[in-house]
Scaffold this active site. Structure first.
Site, PDB file in Angstrom:
ATOM      1  CG  ASP A   1     -13.009  -2.003  -0.295  1.00 50.73           C
ATOM      2  OD1 ASP A   1     -12.658  -3.280  -0.487  1.00 50.73           O
ATOM      3  OD2 ASP A   1     -12.287  -0.894  -0.534  1.00 50.73           O
TER       4      ASP A   1
ATOM      5  CG  ASP B   1      -1.907  -1.172   1.266  1.00 52.54           C
ATOM      6  OD1 ASP B   1      -1.992  -1.615   0.255  1.00 52.54           O
ATOM      7  OD2 ASP B   1      -2.543  -1.109   2.173  1.00 52.54           O
TER       8      ASP B   1
END
Length: 246
Positions: free
Chosen positions: A134, A12
């Site tokens: 998500d 990330d």
């Protein structure tokens, strides 16, 4: 895609550095250095796929870490599959990334706002789209996990499978980055709702969590904080998966 269950290390990126967020909240990030060094470390440890996320892109709505992403692709793209999410909002952007050498694009906000984009990209690059569902408090969230949609993950997954998605990436935002363990029930529900691979993410703290997600039917698991914090090593997880399947 994922011929057998695998552990997929997360890279990330924020401001050109590897970070991990707790619960998807900005301001909670912990920095872990250079993306290329991290990517190479995971490849050397046996990773078959890398999971890249442009966090700035996810929050701001357009990709911000292009130089770092290109550097990772140049360094390891020929050795492993690479999938990328964060800030990909148009079919043109997705196709250009796939043409550049990316193996899979991850669409979250764009897929919710414009579902047909999944079919547009899949027509040109079959199997290349992972739709990111998500979930926070059981609801699909978008725009860097800041906006609710009212969508149920399992209901939405079926729609995207029909549009040609190659897989569903499910992140359990409530446990993301907290190293408190996984919740398998939401994963099982998604797996039961579609005939395409479900990739799980969020909450992994131990190798037993990895094994539990495989038992729940996930095709793969994305792991970030547990690897960066040394909760377990990638090669140990790979060994455990092999031993448990014998």
């Amino acid at each position: 895609m994922y011929p057998e269950f695998e552990v997929v290390p997360a890279v990330d990126m924020q401001d050109g550095q590897v970070v991990q967020l707790v619960g998807g909240e900005r301001g909670t990030e912990k920095t872990y250095g250079d993306p290329v060094e991290a990517a190479q470390r995971w490849v050397d440890a046996g990773a078959r796929t890398l999971h890249l996320v442009d966090l700035d892109g996810a929050f701001e709505g357009e990709r911000q870490n292009a130089a770092a992403i290109d550097a990772v692709l140049d360094a390891v793209g020929a050795d492993v599959d690479v999938q990328l999410g964060g800030g990909i909002r148009t079919a043109e952007d997705a196709v250009s990334l796939l043409d550049r050498g990316l193996d899979r694009v991850i669409l979250g906000t764009a897929a919710v706002e414009t579902p047909e984009i999944v079919g547009e990209i899949s027509d040109e690059h079959p199997g290349s789209v992972l739709v990111s569902l998500d979930a926070k408090d059981g609801e699909v969230v978008v725009s860097g996990w800041t906006e609710g949609t009212g969508l149920d993950p399992a209901d939405a997954a079926g729609r995207y499978a029909d549009l040609g998605a190659g897989g569903i990436l499910f992140t359990d935002v409530d446990v993301e980055g907290q190293l408190d363990g996984v919740r398998t029930d939401p994963v099982r529900r998604l797996v039961d709702s579609v005939d395409i691979p479900v990739i799980a993410s969020g909450g992994v703290a131990t190798i037993n969590d990895v094994l539990a997600l495989r038992s729940a039917g996930a095709a793969a698991v994305v792991v970030g904080s547990a690897l960066y914090e040394g909760q377990f090593t990638l090669d140990a997880a790979i060994d455990a998966l092999g031993e448990s399947s014998e």
